[in-house]
Design an enzyme around this catalytic site. Sequence first.
Site, PDB file in Angstrom:
ATOM      1  N   SER A 142       7.941  -5.866  -0.276  1.00  8.55           N
ATOM      2  CA  SER A 142       6.990  -4.852  -0.717  1.00  8.55           C
ATOM      3  C   SER A 142       7.746  -3.556  -0.969  1.00  8.55           C
ATOM      4  CB  SER A 142       5.932  -4.630   0.364  1.00  8.55           C
ATOM      5  OG  SER A 142       5.167  -3.475   0.098  1.00  8.55           O
ATOM      6  N   TYR A 155       3.020  -3.410   9.711  1.00  9.56           N
ATOM      7  CA  TYR A 155       3.350  -4.133   8.477  1.00  9.56           C
ATOM      8  C   TYR A 155       4.580  -3.528   7.803  1.00  9.56           C
ATOM      9  CZ  TYR A 155       2.727  -5.992   3.733  1.00  9.56           C
ATOM     10  OH  TYR A 155       2.922  -6.595   2.508  1.00  9.56           O
TER      11      TYR A 155
END
Length: 350
Positions: A142, A155
Site C-alpha cells: 500500500s 495496518y
Amino acid sequence: MQSLRGCHVVVTGASAGVGRATAVAFARLGCRVGLIARGADGLSGARAEVEAAGGQGLVLQADVADAEAVERAAEQAERENGPIDIWVNVAMVTIFSPVSQMTPEEFRRVTEVTYLGQVYGTMAALKRMRRRDRGTIVQVGSALSYRAIPLQSAYCGAKYAIRGFTNSLRSELIHDGSNIRLTMVQLPAVNTPQFDWSRNRMPMRPQPVPPIHQPEAVAAAILEAAAKTPRELWVGIPSVKAIVGDMVLPHWLDHMLASQAYDGQQSNEPDSADRADNLFAPMDGDYGAHGRFDARASPTVLRFEPTKLRMAAAASMAGLAVAILCLGYLGGKRRARHFSQVDAGTAALR
C-alpha cells in the site's frame, strides 16, 4: 500477459476485495487458482466466479495468521494443481481507531494477518520454489507502507513491515543467485468490502480516502507486476503523491493528515456501535470484490515503476543542468563581445 497463461497461481485473501478480483483476473488467462481465505461462503463464491471466467478454482480454507495452516494449503495446492508458479499475498485486516482506544490483542491480530500472513505465505512459496529455482512472489502492499495515516496505525505498521521484510529477502535472493522473482505492488484507495466489515471505533462509517479505484483495475496492475516483476509498482497517482510527498515534506504531511485524514476516512453515515466485524472471525456471506462505492470509483488506474520515475527525474535534472550551462556559456560569450566592443571603443578614443 501471455506469459501468465495457464499458470498455477495461489492468492491469499481470495474470498473478497482485491484478492477476489485478482483471482478472477488470473482465471481469465486460463490459470489454475488456489484460493486461500477464512470464510467458506466467500471462498465458494470466489471458486464459482473463477470457473465462470475460464480458470480452475481450488478452495484452500485457511487463516493466514496460522503458519501451519498456510503450509498445509500450499502442500494441497501443489498436490492437486502441480508446481506453484505465482504466489500473491493479499490478505489483510484493519481497525479504524485512535491508538489510545485499541487493545494489545487488536494490534497483535492485525499484525499477524496483514504482516505475518505475508511472511508465512512467502515462506511456504519459497520452500517449493527453491527446489525448482523458479517462481514469482507478489507482495500486495500500500502507499501507506511509505506514508502512514492516523486511525489505522496497526495496518500502516504492518504494511511498513512487509516492505522491510521484502527488501531484506530480495537481497538474500540476489546473494544466492536465485531465479525466484520478487515484486511489491503499492496500492491506492480501492472500493472493497473491507470498509463494511473492518472494526471501527469512529462515529461514522469508514470510507477509503478519495480518489477511489475499482478492484479490477488494481488486479490488472497486480497481473502486470507478476508478468514483468519490477522491484516495485506504484499504482495510482495518489500513491505516487503520498510516497514522494513523504520523502520530500514528511513534517508538512504529518500536520496535513492530522487536520484532514480523520474526516477523510469517515463518510457522513453514522455507524452502528455493535455491528459485526471480521477481525477475529470471518463474516458470513459472500461479499464479492466490490464495496459500496461503485458510483465514486474509477475503473482505470495508472501504474508507475519507481525506477523509471527516477530515471525520468534524473534525465530532467540533467537536461536542466545542460540548459543552465548553455545559458551560462551564451551569456559569457555575450559579455565577452560586450567587453570587446568597449575595449575597441576605448582604443578608438585614444
